[in-house]
Scaffold this motif. Structure first.
Motif, short mmCIF file in Angstrom:
data_model
loop_
_atom_site.label_atom_id
_atom_site.label_comp_id
_atom_site.label_asym_id
_atom_site.label_seq_id
_atom_site.Cartn_x
_atom_site.Cartn_y
_atom_site.Cartn_z
N ALA A 166 1.28 -1.35 19.87
CA ALA A 166 1.29 0.07 19.54
C ALA A 166 1.16 0.25 18.03
O ALA A 166 2.10 0.04 17.29
CB ALA A 166 2.58 0.71 20.03
N SER A 167 -0.03 0.65 17.60
CA SER A 167 -0.27 0.85 16.17
C SER A 167 0.04 2.29 15.78
O SER A 167 -0.27 3.21 16.52
CB SER A 167 -1.72 0.51 15.85
OG SER A 167 -1.95 0.61 14.47
N GLU A 168 0.66 2.45 14.64
CA GLU A 168 0.98 3.78 14.13
C GLU A 168 0.76 3.79 12.62
O GLU A 168 0.69 2.75 11.98
CB GLU A 168 2.41 4.16 14.46
CG GLU A 168 3.45 3.23 13.85
CD GLU A 168 4.87 3.62 14.23
OE1 GLU A 168 5.38 4.60 13.67
OE2 GLU A 168 5.44 2.92 15.06
N THR A 169 0.66 4.99 12.05
CA THR A 169 0.53 5.13 10.60
C THR A 169 1.91 5.28 10.01
O THR A 169 2.70 6.10 10.46
CB THR A 169 -0.36 6.33 10.24
OG1 THR A 169 -1.65 6.16 10.84
CG2 THR A 169 -0.51 6.47 8.74
N VAL A 170 2.19 4.47 8.99
CA VAL A 170 3.48 4.48 8.30
C VAL A 170 3.24 4.97 6.88
O VAL A 170 2.32 4.53 6.21
CB VAL A 170 4.09 3.06 8.29
CG1 VAL A 170 5.41 3.05 7.57
CG2 VAL A 170 4.23 2.53 9.71
N TYR A 171 4.09 5.90 6.42
CA TYR A 171 3.98 6.46 5.07
C TYR A 171 5.11 5.90 4.22
O TYR A 171 6.27 5.97 4.61
CB TYR A 171 4.05 7.99 5.12
CG TYR A 171 2.94 8.56 5.97
CD1 TYR A 171 1.68 8.77 5.45
CD2 TYR A 171 3.16 8.84 7.31
CE1 TYR A 171 0.66 9.26 6.23
CE2 TYR A 171 2.13 9.34 8.11
CZ TYR A 171 0.89 9.54 7.56
OH TYR A 171 -0.13 10.03 8.33
N ILE A 172 4.73 5.33 3.07
CA ILE A 172 5.70 4.60 2.24
C ILE A 172 5.62 5.07 0.80
O ILE A 172 4.54 5.29 0.25
CB ILE A 172 5.42 3.09 2.32
CG1 ILE A 172 5.56 2.61 3.77
CG2 ILE A 172 6.34 2.31 1.40
CD1 ILE A 172 5.10 1.21 4.01
N LEU A 173 6.79 5.17 0.19
CA LEU A 173 6.91 5.46 -1.24
C LEU A 173 7.47 4.21 -1.91
O LEU A 173 8.48 3.67 -1.48
CB LEU A 173 7.86 6.65 -1.46
CG LEU A 173 8.27 6.93 -2.90
CD1 LEU A 173 7.07 7.34 -3.73
CD2 LEU A 173 9.34 8.00 -2.94
N GLN A 174 6.77 3.73 -2.94
CA GLN A 174 7.21 2.54 -3.67
C GLN A 174 7.31 2.90 -5.14
O GLN A 174 6.37 3.44 -5.73
CB GLN A 174 6.20 1.40 -3.49
CG GLN A 174 6.56 0.15 -4.26
CD GLN A 174 7.80 -0.53 -3.71
OE1 GLN A 174 7.79 -1.01 -2.59
NE2 GLN A 174 8.86 -0.57 -4.48
N THR A 175 8.46 2.62 -5.75
CA THR A 175 8.66 2.88 -7.17
C THR A 175 8.90 1.57 -7.91
O THR A 175 9.34 0.58 -7.33
CB THR A 175 9.84 3.83 -7.41
OG1 THR A 175 11.02 3.26 -6.84
CG2 THR A 175 9.58 5.19 -6.79
N TYR A 176 8.58 1.59 -9.21
CA TYR A 176 8.73 0.41 -10.06
C TYR A 176 9.48 0.77 -11.32
O TYR A 176 9.27 1.84 -11.91
CB TYR A 176 7.35 -0.16 -10.43
CG TYR A 176 6.58 -0.66 -9.23
CD1 TYR A 176 6.72 -1.97 -8.79
CD2 TYR A 176 5.73 0.19 -8.53
CE1 TYR A 176 6.03 -2.42 -7.69
CE2 TYR A 176 5.03 -0.26 -7.42
CZ TYR A 176 5.19 -1.57 -7.01
OH TYR A 176 4.51 -2.00 -5.90
N VAL A 177 10.36 -0.14 -11.75
CA VAL A 177 11.10 0.01 -12.99
C VAL A 177 10.83 -1.22 -13.85
O VAL A 177 10.19 -2.17 -13.41
CB VAL A 177 12.62 0.17 -12.74
CG1 VAL A 177 12.90 1.49 -12.01
CG2 VAL A 177 13.19 -1.00 -11.96
#
Length: 83
Positions: free
Chosen positions: A2-13
């Motif tokens: 079961a494929s789905e679209t995943v929304y991700i937020l990635q931050t860098y310091v």
């Protein structure tokens, strides 16, 4: 599978030296939420990217080519190479 679209937020310091350190990823319910959060965090982090990937979350398989929704600041590859 079961494929789905995943929304991700990635931050860098700031990491050691001139390196970037990734903070924990944040999952979002849709592209608009990912964009809003990224825009809000952009002035506070060295780098911010919101993206989507196709994934089979049960198997832990994620697409190799993310679709960029928003990006700002200093980012590592593959995000820095996409303009």
């Amino acid at each position: 599978m079961a494929s789905e679209t995943v929304y991700i937020l990635q931050t860098y310091v700031q990491g050691r030296g001139k390196g970037l350190k990734a903070e924990p990823q944040v999952g979002c319910k849709d592209a608009e939420e990912a964009r809003r959060k990224a825009e809000r965090l952009a002035p506070l982090r060295l780098g911010v990217v919101a993206f989507s990937v196709s994934a089979d979350t049960e198997m832990g398989d994620y697409d190799e080519q993310p679709t960029i929704i928003f990006k700002s600041g200093q980012l590592p590859p593959p995000f820095s190479d996409e303009d």
